[in-house]
Scaffold this motif. Structure first.
Motif, PDB file in Angstrom:
ATOM      1  N   THR A 276       0.806  -1.222   0.000  1.00 44.99           N
ATOM      2  CA  THR A 276       0.000   0.000   0.000  1.00 44.99           C
ATOM      3  C   THR A 276       0.838   1.271   0.000  1.00 44.99           C
ATOM      4  O   THR A 276       2.030   1.266   0.342  1.00 44.99           O
ATOM      5  CB  THR A 276      -0.908   0.018   1.240  1.00 44.99           C
ATOM      6  OG1 THR A 276      -0.087   0.086   2.422  1.00 44.99           O
ATOM      7  CG2 THR A 276      -1.774  -1.245   1.310  1.00 44.99           C
ATOM      8  N   GLU A 277       0.182   2.359  -0.326  1.00 42.06           N
ATOM      9  CA  GLU A 277       0.805   3.685  -0.295  1.00 42.06           C
ATOM     10  C   GLU A 277       1.403   3.970   1.077  1.00 42.06           C
ATOM     11  O   GLU A 277       2.558   4.422   1.195  1.00 42.06           O
ATOM     12  CB  GLU A 277      -0.258   4.735  -0.623  1.00 42.06           C
ATOM     13  CG  GLU A 277       0.108   6.162  -0.268  1.00 42.06           C
ATOM     14  CD  GLU A 277       0.899   6.882  -1.331  1.00 42.06           C
ATOM     15  OE1 GLU A 277       1.788   7.683  -0.962  1.00 42.06           O
ATOM     16  OE2 GLU A 277       0.637   6.640  -2.521  1.00 42.06           O
ATOM     17  N   ARG A 278       0.646   3.683   2.116  1.00 45.76           N
ATOM     18  CA  ARG A 278       1.119   3.971   3.477  1.00 45.76           C
ATOM     19  C   ARG A 278       2.364   3.165   3.807  1.00 45.76           C
ATOM     20  O   ARG A 278       3.316   3.690   4.409  1.00 45.76           O
ATOM     21  CB  ARG A 278       0.001   3.685   4.475  1.00 45.76           C
ATOM     22  CG  ARG A 278       0.381   4.015   5.908  1.00 45.76           C
ATOM     23  CD  ARG A 278      -0.748   3.685   6.860  1.00 45.76           C
ATOM     24  NE  ARG A 278      -0.247   3.551   8.217  1.00 45.76           N
ATOM     25  CZ  ARG A 278      -0.760   2.768   9.141  1.00 45.76           C
ATOM     26  NH1 ARG A 278      -1.822   2.027   8.862  1.00 45.76           N
ATOM     27  NH2 ARG A 278      -0.237   2.716  10.351  1.00 45.76           N
TER      28      ARG A 278
ATOM     29  N   ARG B 232       5.313   4.680   2.059  1.00 41.92           N
ATOM     30  CA  ARG B 232       5.637   6.002   2.612  1.00 41.92           C
ATOM     31  C   ARG B 232       6.305   5.897   3.978  1.00 41.92           C
ATOM     32  O   ARG B 232       7.264   6.624   4.262  1.00 41.92           O
ATOM     33  CB  ARG B 232       4.354   6.837   2.721  1.00 41.92           C
ATOM     34  CG  ARG B 232       4.591   8.253   3.237  1.00 41.92           C
ATOM     35  CD  ARG B 232       3.307   9.050   3.327  1.00 41.92           C
ATOM     36  NE  ARG B 232       2.416   8.551   4.380  1.00 41.92           N
ATOM     37  CZ  ARG B 232       1.258   7.947   4.155  1.00 41.92           C
ATOM     38  NH1 ARG B 232       0.835   7.756   2.912  1.00 41.92           N
ATOM     39  NH2 ARG B 232       0.500   7.538   5.156  1.00 41.92           N
TER      40      ARG B 232
ATOM     41  N   ARG C 123       6.110   6.072  -6.948  1.00 41.47           N
ATOM     42  CA  ARG C 123       6.251   7.434  -6.411  1.00 41.47           C
ATOM     43  C   ARG C 123       7.261   7.484  -5.273  1.00 41.47           C
ATOM     44  O   ARG C 123       7.973   8.476  -5.104  1.00 41.47           O
ATOM     45  CB  ARG C 123       4.898   7.951  -5.922  1.00 41.47           C
ATOM     46  CG  ARG C 123       3.957   8.391  -7.022  1.00 41.47           C
ATOM     47  CD  ARG C 123       2.817   9.226  -6.462  1.00 41.47           C
ATOM     48  NE  ARG C 123       2.021   8.520  -5.470  1.00 41.47           N
ATOM     49  CZ  ARG C 123       0.986   7.714  -5.759  1.00 41.47           C
ATOM     50  NH1 ARG C 123       0.647   7.536  -7.027  1.00 41.47           N
ATOM     51  NH2 ARG C 123       0.298   7.128  -4.808  1.00 41.47           N
ATOM     52  N   HIS C 124       7.311   6.399  -4.490  1.00 38.45           N
ATOM     53  CA  HIS C 124       8.214   6.372  -3.338  1.00 38.45           C
ATOM     54  C   HIS C 124       9.540   5.671  -3.654  1.00 38.45           C
ATOM     55  O   HIS C 124      10.355   5.463  -2.755  1.00 38.45           O
ATOM     56  CB  HIS C 124       7.521   5.694  -2.158  1.00 38.45           C
ATOM     57  CG  HIS C 124       6.373   6.490  -1.608  1.00 38.45           C
ATOM     58  ND1 HIS C 124       6.552   7.576  -0.774  1.00 38.45           N
ATOM     59  CD2 HIS C 124       5.034   6.379  -1.792  1.00 38.45           C
ATOM     60  CE1 HIS C 124       5.375   8.088  -0.463  1.00 38.45           C
ATOM     61  NE2 HIS C 124       4.436   7.380  -1.053  1.00 38.45           N
TER      62      HIS C 124
ATOM     63  N   ALA D 160       1.968   3.818  -6.400  1.00 42.07           N
ATOM     64  CA  ALA D 160       2.468   4.357  -5.131  1.00 42.07           C
ATOM     65  C   ALA D 160       3.900   3.911  -4.881  1.00 42.07           C
ATOM     66  O   ALA D 160       4.740   4.706  -4.428  1.00 42.07           O
ATOM     67  CB  ALA D 160       1.567   3.909  -3.985  1.00 42.07           C
TER      68      ALA D 160
ATOM     69  N   ASP E  27      -0.017  -1.613  -4.913  1.00 41.88           N
ATOM     70  CA  ASP E  27      -0.201  -0.294  -5.514  1.00 41.88           C
ATOM     71  C   ASP E  27       1.121   0.090  -6.182  1.00 41.88           C
ATOM     72  O   ASP E  27       1.991   0.714  -5.557  1.00 41.88           O
ATOM     73  CB  ASP E  27      -0.595   0.722  -4.444  1.00 41.88           C
ATOM     74  CG  ASP E  27      -1.001   2.069  -5.040  1.00 41.88           C
ATOM     75  OD1 ASP E  27      -0.575   2.366  -6.178  1.00 41.88           O
ATOM     76  OD2 ASP E  27      -1.720   2.821  -4.363  1.00 41.88           O
TER      77      ASP E  27
END
Length: 330
Positions: A64-66, A69, A94-95, A91, A88
């Motif tokens: 997941t995004e979380r 992150r 992006r990270h 995501a 994801d």
């Protein structure tokens, strides 16, 4: 020393991963294991992965995004399967987290299952077995021969490439439909979908699941199939409108269906469809042989080794966005 989290629950770890692979990972770093069989929540995954450079995940575990992150040390999320739908990937990109998949080590096993189910459907073998197991005398019935029939394969990827020559060796004409197929294989004939459905005695669904193929096998699709044909799905259950398939079987338009996937838990067939007369259902066991499992497990170990050495491994899904790994490269 690297920290590597493996997300398989304890009751499944040694079946799906194995001692040899665990020993190899232990040579690369500290291996973190789950201690409970309960479903792994996002909070639990984030807690377990503290300080981890790698997560090697079973199919149900979500990326997941979380997670991406809150775990800045994480270099890669390694999926021990081909299926990355619960990750994801945008995501992760992006990270800067690399996502990998294990590769199609199951092509021979799934191909063998398809051939077995074609024989079961055309000869009615499960019905004989069931009758004898019930202590009754079975009555011989006329079956259908595979040689001289026509198989239509939808989606010409790794499994279909392996399956097609096997079918041809059995004397079966092979038609294929795949809008992305640029060069048909030797001995197979590329056709449009309508032609395949009209001519095939066995329609074998091997298309990838996507927004484009969701519910592809609907009432209109089934109505175009040759009367008395068989339908086989070894891809994903989401490709099939199960009510429409049940109706096509109940009406007698189709002679039978074999499904190894469905809309149930973990892509297994639903009980409503599996118990329909004329359906041969198996609980998503196409790739459940030691060779296929070992292949995918071995790929994840090699991927882990490459990543910790600063290299992008085979099976990388988003290598162009793996800037955390690039940052680690000497």
């Amino acid at each position: 020393m690297a920290r590597i989290l493996i997300t398989y629950p304890p009751s499944e770890l040694h079946t799906w991963y194995g001692e040899n692979a665990l020993a190899q990972l232990a040579e690369l770093g500290e291996v973190i294991l789950r201690q409970q069989d309960d479903d792994l929540s996002e909070d639990q995954l984030i807690e377990l992965s503290a300080g981890c450079e790698l997560i090697i995940s079973d199919k149900p575990t979500a990326g997941t995004e979380r997670l991406f992150r809150e775990r800045p040390a994480l270099l890669a999320f390694i999926r021990c399967a081909m299926d990355t739908r619960s990750i994801d990937i945008e995501a992760a990109s992006r990270h800067g987290v690399l996502v990998t998949q294990a590769g199609p080590g199951f092509v021979h096993a799934v191909s063998e299952l398809i051939v077995a189910q074609m024989i079961n459907l055309t000869r009615g073998l499960p019905q004989y077995f069931r009758t004898y197991q019930d202590g009754q005398q079975a009555t011989p019935r006329m079956g259908r021969q595979l040689a001289g029939s026509t198989a239509g394969i939808i989606g010409f990827g790794a499994i279909a490439t392996t399956l097609a020559p096997v079918l041809r060796a059995l004397g079966i004409q092979v038609l294929v439909h795949d809008p992305y197929l640029t060069q048909p294989a030797d001995g197979v004939t590329a056709v449009d979908l309508a032609t395949l459905l009209r001519k095939a005695d066995h329609v074998i669904c091997l298309a990838r699941h996507s927004a484009e193929t969701e519910n592809m096998v609907d009432a209109r699709f089934l109505a175009q199939m040759k009367p008395g044909a068989f339908f086989i799905n070894a891809s994903r259950g989401a490709l099939v409108d199960e009510r429409a398939l049940a109706a096509a079987l109940t009406s007698g338009h189709l002679a039978g269906a074999a499904i190894d996937v469905g809309r149930g838990h973990d892509d297994q067939p639903t009980l409503d469809l599996a118990r329909q007369p004329g359906v041969l259902a198996t609980p998503h066991i196409g790739g459940m042989v030691p060779q296929a499992i070992s292949y995918q497990v071995d790929r994840t170990v090699e991927q882990a080794r490459s990543i910790l050495a600063g290299r992008v491994p085979e099976g990388a899904v988003n290598p162009e966005n793996a800037w955390r790994l690039a940052r680690q490269t000497p």
